[in-house]
Design a protein around this motif. Structure first.
Motif, mmCIF file in Angstrom:
data_model
loop_
_atom_site.group_PDB
_atom_site.id
_atom_site.type_symbol
_atom_site.label_atom_id
_atom_site.label_comp_id
_atom_site.label_asym_id
_atom_site.label_seq_id
_atom_site.Cartn_x
_atom_site.Cartn_y
_atom_site.Cartn_z
ATOM 1 N N PHE A 133 42.055 44.663 40.260
ATOM 2 C CA PHE A 133 40.782 45.244 39.860
ATOM 3 C C PHE A 133 39.602 44.366 40.288
ATOM 4 N N ILE A 134 39.828 43.072 40.483
ATOM 5 C CA ILE A 134 38.713 42.185 40.818
ATOM 6 C C ILE A 134 38.894 41.482 42.161
ATOM 7 N N GLY A 135 39.942 41.790 42.887
ATOM 8 C CA GLY A 135 40.136 41.175 44.192
ATOM 9 C C GLY A 135 41.149 41.935 45.022
ATOM 10 N N ASN A 136 41.034 41.811 46.340
ATOM 11 C CA ASN A 136 41.939 42.505 47.254
ATOM 12 C C ASN A 136 42.501 41.525 48.265
ATOM 13 N N ASP A 137 43.809 41.498 48.410
ATOM 14 C CA ASP A 137 44.438 40.582 49.360
ATOM 15 C C ASP A 137 45.096 41.324 50.509
ATOM 16 N N MET A 138 44.745 42.605 50.705
ATOM 17 C CA MET A 138 45.366 43.332 51.812
ATOM 18 C C MET A 138 44.348 44.133 52.608
ATOM 19 N N PRO A 139 43.865 43.585 53.717
ATOM 20 C CA PRO A 139 43.057 44.404 54.624
ATOM 21 C C PRO A 139 43.898 45.552 55.172
ATOM 22 N N GLY A 140 43.245 46.604 55.601
ATOM 23 C CA GLY A 140 43.953 47.809 56.001
ATOM 24 C C GLY A 140 45.024 47.602 57.043
ATOM 25 N N CYS A 141 44.809 46.659 57.951
ATOM 26 C CA CYS A 141 45.746 46.490 59.063
ATOM 27 C C CYS A 141 47.114 45.977 58.639
ATOM 28 N N VAL A 142 47.264 45.485 57.414
ATOM 29 C CA VAL A 142 48.579 44.998 56.971
ATOM 30 C C VAL A 142 49.289 45.997 56.067
ATOM 31 N N MET A 143 48.673 47.159 55.811
ATOM 32 C CA MET A 143 49.186 48.108 54.819
ATOM 33 C C MET A 143 50.056 49.206 55.417
ATOM 34 N N ASN A 205 34.379 32.617 43.475
ATOM 35 C CA ASN A 205 34.967 32.652 42.148
ATOM 36 C C ASN A 205 34.449 33.878 41.415
ATOM 37 N N VAL A 206 35.204 34.964 41.494
ATOM 38 C CA VAL A 206 34.768 36.225 40.908
ATOM 39 C C VAL A 206 34.692 36.123 39.390
ATOM 40 N N ILE A 207 35.620 35.406 38.788
ATOM 41 C CA ILE A 207 35.689 35.350 37.336
ATOM 42 C C ILE A 207 34.424 34.733 36.737
ATOM 43 N N LYS A 208 33.984 33.607 37.272
ATOM 44 C CA LYS A 208 32.814 32.953 36.703
ATOM 45 C C LYS A 208 31.583 33.840 36.781
ATOM 46 N N LYS A 209 31.521 34.675 37.799
ATOM 47 C CA LYS A 209 30.356 35.544 37.955
ATOM 48 C C LYS A 209 30.278 36.596 36.850
ATOM 49 N N LEU A 210 31.407 36.884 36.225
ATOM 50 C CA LEU A 210 31.392 37.865 35.149
ATOM 51 C C LEU A 210 30.558 37.406 33.958
ATOM 52 N N PHE A 211 30.355 36.076 33.820
ATOM 53 C CA PHE A 211 29.693 35.557 32.645
ATOM 54 C C PHE A 211 28.170 35.541 32.765
ATOM 55 N N GLN A 212 27.628 35.818 33.907
ATOM 56 C CA GLN A 212 26.187 35.864 34.024
ATOM 57 C C GLN A 212 25.655 37.105 33.327
ATOM 58 N N LYS A 213 24.434 37.035 32.843
ATOM 59 C CA LYS A 213 23.910 38.051 31.940
ATOM 60 C C LYS A 213 23.792 39.424 32.586
ATOM 61 N N LEU A 215 25.182 41.664 35.192
ATOM 62 C CA LEU A 215 26.303 41.800 36.122
ATOM 63 C C LEU A 215 25.923 42.564 37.380
ATOM 64 N N ILE A 216 25.097 43.617 37.239
ATOM 65 C CA ILE A 216 24.792 44.471 38.370
ATOM 66 C C ILE A 216 23.686 43.903 39.247
ATOM 67 N N LYS A 217 22.575 43.436 38.642
ATOM 68 C CA LYS A 217 21.401 43.068 39.419
ATOM 69 C C LYS A 217 21.476 41.682 40.033
ATOM 70 N N LYS A 218 22.171 40.757 39.399
ATOM 71 C CA LYS A 218 22.087 39.363 39.808
ATOM 72 C C LYS A 218 23.328 38.826 40.507
ATOM 73 N N GLN A 219 24.360 39.617 40.587
ATOM 74 C CA GLN A 219 25.592 39.107 41.176
ATOM 75 C C GLN A 219 25.654 39.366 42.679
ATOM 76 N N LEU A 222 29.775 41.442 46.638
ATOM 77 C CA LEU A 222 31.171 41.796 46.406
ATOM 78 C C LEU A 222 31.443 42.082 44.940
ATOM 79 N N VAL A 223 30.842 41.299 44.047
ATOM 80 C CA VAL A 223 31.060 41.517 42.623
ATOM 81 C C VAL A 223 30.480 42.855 42.198
ATOM 82 N N ARG A 224 29.279 43.182 42.715
ATOM 83 C CA ARG A 224 28.695 44.485 42.412
ATOM 84 C C ARG A 224 29.599 45.605 42.914
ATOM 85 N N GLN A 225 30.099 45.431 44.130
ATOM 86 C CA GLN A 225 30.950 46.466 44.709
ATOM 87 C C GLN A 225 32.262 46.615 43.947
#
Length: 287
Positions: A133-143, A205-213, A215-219, A222-225
């Motif tokens: 849900f918070i990260g992807n380790d497979m670009p399309g070419c390996v799927m 570090n996606v996790i740490k970014k979750l703690f900023q006030k 989430l949508i405007k300041k991140q 990639l985190v917004r997406q």
């Protein structure tokens, strides 16, 4: 593109069909593609004149093409000759009445196919479970994914503008409704050069970014997406989501307006892991 298609034509598995969708290219892509189509009847060009960008373009293709199995193919990568056979042999070991995704490893190379060291080389195969849900380790070419995965993607159509990338969306479908399997063999040469925008050498570090006030405007982008994509996934599949995944996405949605204490409880409660980030775009799309 020619070198990539040549690597497909050299595959030990021969019973395939390639669909090329030109995504509004301004170079000689269509001319080259038309020539290749005349030379190889297994190759079809789809040219509707629209510029959709990667996610919409790939997802439109799987809406138009019905097959047992699907591979995503980028125009400047190179596949080792046994990639199709190895991955098809693997996926056929599983229950294909449910969504299945098999993905292999890759090797980053430069424009001249010389090996280059990126942190991305060590990312593939490192993400599993809720962490998708918070990260992807497979670009399309390996799927490789099966028809059951495709059918869910076609039946439940999201707002495509909210999808970060097509491969991530497909991975989520298999993770939530089926199974994901990793084949730890480097069967793709993943070319890095100035014309693509892959974050292969960057980490975040996606996790740490979750703690900023805010989430949508300041991140970061990639985190917004990823958050928007998760909310699109929740909305699209809500009526059929398993109870556990529904609870996770409901709790994630509350992070948007909740305190830092709630976010801390959310992250620690679900044991989300840190990971490197991946985002990329392509111009000419093949499947």
């Amino acid at each position: 593109m020619v070198e990539q298609i040549n690597s497909l034509q050299k595959q030990t598995f021969k019973d395939w069909h390639l669909y090329i969708r030109d995504d509004g290219s301004k170079d000689q892509t269509k001319v080259i593609a038309k020539k290749i189509c005349k030379e190889d009847p297994r190759i079809t060009l789809i040219d509707d004149g629209e510029n959709l960008r990667p996610a919409k373009s790939f997802l439109r293709l799987i809406n138009e093409v019905v097959a047992d199995y699907y591979f995503f193919c980028d125009q400047d990568d190179y596949w080792l000759k046994d990639k199709l056979q190895v991955m098809i042999d693997d996926i056929e070991r599983y229950d294909n009445s449910i969504p299945q995704v098999v993905y292999c490893n890759l090797k980053c190379v430069d424009q001249n196919m010389a090996p280059r060291k990126y942190s991305f080389d060590e990312l593939i195969g490192k993400i599993s479970g809720y962490n998708r849900f918070i990260g992807n380790d497979m670009p399309g070419c390996v799927m490789l994914f099966n028809k059951a995965t495709r059918d869910l993607a076609v039946q439940y159509k999201p707002n495509y503008d909210d999808i970060a990338m097509h491969d991530w969306w497909i991975a989520l479908i298999a993770q939530v409704f089926g199974q994901v399997h990793f084949v730890n063999q480097r069967m793709v040469y993943y070319r890095q050069h100035g014309d693509n925008a892959v974050g292969a050498g960057k980490s975040g570090n996606v996790i740490k970014k979750l703690f900023q006030k805010d989430l949508i405007k300041k991140q970061k982008r990639l985190v917004r997406q990823s958050f928007s994509q998760d909310m699109a996934f929740r909305k699209t599949f809500y009526s059929v989501l398993p109870s556990e995944e529904k609870r996770i996405l409901d709790d994630m949605k509350r992070c948007l307006d909740s305190s830092i204490f709630y976010r801390f409880k959310f992250v620690t409660g679900y044991n989300f892991k840190q990971m490197s980030s991946l985002n990329y775009t392509r111009n000419s799309i093949t499947i």
